[in-house]
Design an enzyme around this catalytic site. Structure first.
Site, PDB file in Angstrom:
ATOM      1  CB  CYS A 216      -3.012   6.677   2.395  1.00 22.45           C
ATOM      2  SG  CYS A 216      -4.814   5.340   3.698  1.00 22.45           S
TER       3      CYS A 216
ATOM      4  CD  GLU B 148      -3.047  -0.920   0.301  1.00 26.19           C
ATOM      5  OE1 GLU B 148      -3.126  -0.580  -0.151  1.00 26.19           O
ATOM      6  OE2 GLU B 148      -3.883  -2.408   0.732  1.00 26.19           O
TER       7      GLU B 148
HETATM    8  P1  NAP Z   1       8.215   5.350   4.464  1.00 28.25           P
HETATM    9  O1  NAP Z   1       9.029   6.039   5.165  1.00 28.25           O
HETATM   10  O2  NAP Z   1       8.473   4.712   3.490  1.00 28.25           O
HETATM   11  O3  NAP Z   1       8.716   4.398   6.465  1.00 28.25           O
HETATM   12  C1  NAP Z   1       7.176   3.254   6.023  1.00 28.25           C
HETATM   13  C2  NAP Z   1       7.285   1.568   7.313  1.00 28.25           C
HETATM   14  O4  NAP Z   1       9.351   1.991   5.762  1.00 28.25           O
HETATM   15  C3  NAP Z   1       8.019   2.208   8.160  1.00 28.25           C
HETATM   16  O5  NAP Z   1       7.993   1.637   9.098  1.00 28.25           O
HETATM   17  C4  NAP Z   1      10.252   2.656   7.494  1.00 28.25           C
HETATM   18  O6  NAP Z   1      10.441   2.159   9.228  1.00 28.25           O
HETATM   19  C5  NAP Z   1       9.970   1.672   6.955  1.00 28.25           C
HETATM   20  N1  NAP Z   1      11.485   1.231   6.511  1.00 28.25           N
HETATM   21  C6  NAP Z   1      11.835   2.276   5.623  1.00 28.25           C
HETATM   22  N2  NAP Z   1      12.617   1.752   5.348  1.00 28.25           N
HETATM   23  C7  NAP Z   1      12.359   0.495   4.770  1.00 28.25           C
HETATM   24  C8  NAP Z   1      13.558  -1.046   4.294  1.00 28.25           C
HETATM   25  N3  NAP Z   1      14.526  -0.269   3.597  1.00 28.25           N
HETATM   26  N4  NAP Z   1      13.092  -1.606   4.387  1.00 28.25           N
HETATM   27  C9  NAP Z   1      12.237  -1.533   4.846  1.00 28.25           C
HETATM   28  N5  NAP Z   1      11.369  -1.143   5.594  1.00 28.25           N
HETATM   29  C10 NAP Z   1      12.054   0.410   5.513  1.00 28.25           C
HETATM   30  O7  NAP Z   1       6.809   5.855   4.699  1.00 28.25           O
HETATM   31  P2  NAP Z   1       6.023   6.871   5.762  1.00 28.25           P
HETATM   32  O8  NAP Z   1       6.631   8.113   5.770  1.00 28.25           O
HETATM   33  O9  NAP Z   1       6.287   5.942   7.109  1.00 28.25           O
HETATM   34  O10 NAP Z   1       4.928   7.201   5.764  1.00 28.25           O
HETATM   35  C11 NAP Z   1       4.476   8.267   4.721  1.00 28.25           C
HETATM   36  C12 NAP Z   1       3.377   7.328   3.109  1.00 28.25           C
HETATM   37  O11 NAP Z   1       2.786   6.207   3.698  1.00 28.25           O
HETATM   38  C13 NAP Z   1       3.036   7.780   2.025  1.00 28.25           C
HETATM   39  O12 NAP Z   1       3.499   7.649   1.404  1.00 28.25           O
HETATM   40  C14 NAP Z   1       1.515   7.371   2.203  1.00 28.25           C
HETATM   41  O13 NAP Z   1       0.791   7.875   0.910  1.00 28.25           O
HETATM   42  C15 NAP Z   1       1.502   6.024   2.552  1.00 28.25           C
HETATM   43  N6  NAP Z   1       0.646   4.842   2.901  1.00 28.25           N
HETATM   44  C16 NAP Z   1      -0.050   4.532   2.065  1.00 28.25           C
HETATM   45  C17 NAP Z   1      -1.236   3.442   3.023  1.00 28.25           C
HETATM   46  C18 NAP Z   1      -1.963   2.941   2.187  1.00 28.25           C
HETATM   47  O14 NAP Z   1      -2.786   2.486   2.443  1.00 28.25           O
HETATM   48  N7  NAP Z   1      -1.883   2.686   1.288  1.00 28.25           N
HETATM   49  C19 NAP Z   1      -1.633   4.026   4.143  1.00 28.25           C
HETATM   50  C20 NAP Z   1      -0.830   4.870   5.222  1.00 28.25           C
HETATM   51  C21 NAP Z   1       0.200   5.901   4.503  1.00 28.25           C
HETATM   52  P3  NAP Z   1      11.502   3.619   9.104  1.00 28.25           P
HETATM   53  O15 NAP Z   1      10.352   4.437   9.737  1.00 28.25           O
HETATM   54  O16 NAP Z   1      12.560   3.731  10.823  1.00 28.25           O
HETATM   55  O17 NAP Z   1      12.039   4.339   8.707  1.00 28.25           O
END
Ligand code: NAP
Length: 522
Positions: free
Chosen positions: A296, A257
């Protein structure tokens, strides 16, 4: 005192290590909690979940697991005040916005507990009826669904530390699959507290739930082919995850997602002052500002008939101006903070980008913040207006994860549909019209590029569940840019946590294999 968010793996809380990441109050900047670095003992912890956790869960029927989940719901409900306090401090949310996450998560877990109770004593599921494959009817094929023999790893985004856990854990635990959650570091405290409460209550068998806080290093390396991964987060991280050998080579089933440029469309039958016009404006403003736009599903693109662009902007601006922004501890504040200064910078950067092809129709930053200063992560709402709907590109490519939406004027319904598709796949599209034929026509057109199509007429104006609200009975996920994932949707969600196998053989053997199963019907 700073709380250390330690990992729970292999049925044991690990000792607090040295603090590597710090969690802060996004309004005051106060230090709240800390996590360590790369997790130790991932391989052993994951193996414990796959063996001990899965064995204990899969020894139960769906109904027994559902009863356990109902106990978890009661426990979590009894601790809601603690969770609201953590949300307020760590996510900077008002009580109403904390409720979207805290109560939304508990409600979704409870929804799956109720669905599971109806599955009763069954231990496996069947998909469809047996197909006869020989003239004498003795050789048949039956699709059987059995719980996977691995674990479910959830890597979650920062915006829903409660709902993000329980909307995934509900279907997984009901399926008999142990879960490991890795919350986004910046808001991991709430997830940690909820998991801690559930573990301490002893409701789940050892190994059924684990948590890793802080670094994601090594998580994907610890997956084996029969595990599943459910990721929510940015498109950038999603791309890195898709190319990891566990997914690319070993075919670990992955649900993604990611970003989404959702549309909310006002039908061309609307007139200023009409019921549907007012419904559209009310809902646009609400969906833009709930959780400070950090959902999101928020409508990033607001499509309105070109001739109504100014009327919509004016009506929305009047409502946006009444929303006081600042410290959610102040009861006059209707919209709290973003989760961090990093998100604040990201929203400012995104706004500057979009302004290259848009005019500002409303800028809430002229109003002073309440009980918060410029060092907080509070951001006022902004409504933009795209100058040239056909020439604009950024509005269809760049998600600003904050209280920001862009009005786009369309010529006719066909033009509106073409603009909607330029998001290249989104979670949700909503359409507002008093004309059911128009709503139906848009639904058929939008369904190809949206996981959910939300239709609103005056008749359902008061009862509809909201463009941005994810209801567990409906699927959540979207094609293309949105990640191609699919979660929830009632019992459909169980498919991800089961292995479907076509069992071909003598009808009598198939009947025996089906004993203890129930038909998966929606
Ligand atoms: P993110 O930076 O991509 O992080 C998401 C998760 O991935 C965090 O737990 C992060 O851990 C982890 N992560 C980071 N790098 C990783 C890697 N190389 N390998 C494995 N895991 C890794 O996203 P975010 O900033 O938390 O969330 C915002 C985004 O989420 C927005 O763009 C939004 O659109 C999207 N979103 C989508 C939905 C949906 O249902 N489609 C729902 C909510 C949010 P750390 O925090 O420790 O870095």
């Amino acid at each position: 005192m700073t709380t250390f968010l330690n990992n729970y793996l292999g049925g044991q809380w690990q000792a607090a290590g040295s603090a590597v990441h710090t969690l802060r109050d996004p309004v005051t900047g106060d230090t709240l909690a800390a996590t360590g670095g790369a997790a130790q003992g991932l391989q052993e912890g994951f193996a414990f979940a796959r063996t001990e956790g899965a064995k204990a869960l899969q020894a139960m029927s769906y109904g027994q697991r559902a009863a356990m989940m109902a106990d978890m719901v009661k426990l979590l409900q009894s601790k809601r005040d603690d969770y609201y306090a953590i949300s307020l401090a760590n996510s900077g949310t008002t009580k109403a916005d904390s409720g979207v996450d805290v109560d939304g998560g508990i409600f979704t877990l409870g929804f799956y507990a109720k669905l599971g109770a109806a599955l009763g004593d069954a231990r496996t599921l069947t998909d469809g009826a047996a197909a006869v494959m020989s003239k004498d009817q003795l050789f048949q094929s039956q699709h059987l669904m059995v719980p996977i023999r691995g674990l479910a790893l959830f890597i979650n985004a920062f915006n829903f530390p409660s709902w993000g856990l329980w909307e995934k854990a509900g279907p997984a635990l009901l399926s008999g699959v142990p879960v490991v959650v890795k919350p986004a570091t910046v808001t991991a405290w709430l997830t940690h507290q909820m998991v801690k409460d559930v573990v301490e209550a002893g409701i789940l068998p050892p190994g059924a739930i684990s948590i890793v806080c802080g670094s994601s290093a090594g998580l994907l390396d610890a997956l084996t082919p029969f595990d599943v991964l459910s990721f929510t987060g940015s498109a950038e991280t999603a791309a890195a995850i898709r190319s990891h050998p566990a997914i690319a080579r070993d075919s670990v089933r992955a649900n993604i997602e990611a970003d989404s440029l959702n549309v909310s469309i006002l039908g061309d039958d609307a007139q200023p002052g009409s019921e549907i016009f007012d419904l559209y404006v009310d809902n646009l403003v609400r969906d833009m500002t709930i959780k400070s736009g950090q959902r999101c599903t928020a409508p990033r693109r607001a499509l309105v008939p070109k001739a109504l662009m100014h009327a919509v902007a004016e009506a929305a601006a009047a409502k946006l101006a009444a929303i006081r922004v600042g410290n959610p501890r102040n009861p006059e504040v209707a919209m709290g903070s973003l989760v961090s200064r990093e998100q604040y910078d990201s929203v400012q950067h995104g706004l500057a980008l979009l302004k290259a092809e848009s005019s500002v129709m409303f800028d809430g930053s002229a109003q002073p913040l309440l009980d918060a200063d410029g060092n907080s992560a509070c951001v006022a709402p902004t409504l933009l207006g795209v100058r040239d709907a056909d020439a604009a590109t950024l509005v269809h490519n760049h998600e600003v994860f904050g209280p920001v939406s862009s009005l786009i004027g369309y010529r006719d319904t066909a033009h509106a549909m073409a603009i909607a598709h330029r998001g290249l796949g989104s979670l949700v599209a909503s359409v507002y019209s008093a004309d059911n034929a128009l709503l139906a026509c848009c639904a058929n057109e939008l369904a190809t590029s949206h996981g959910r199509v939300h239709l609103v007429s005056p008749e359902v104006g008061k009862t509809q569940t909201g463009h941005g609200n994810v209801m567990p009975a409906s699927i959540h996920g979207g094609p293309g840019r949105a990640g191609g994932g699919e979660e929830l949707g009632g019992l459909r969600a169980l498919g991800f946590y089961h292995r479907k196998s076509a069992v071909q053989g003598p009808a009598a053997a198939i009947d025996m294999a089906k004993q203890g199963s129930t038909a998966l019907s929606y």
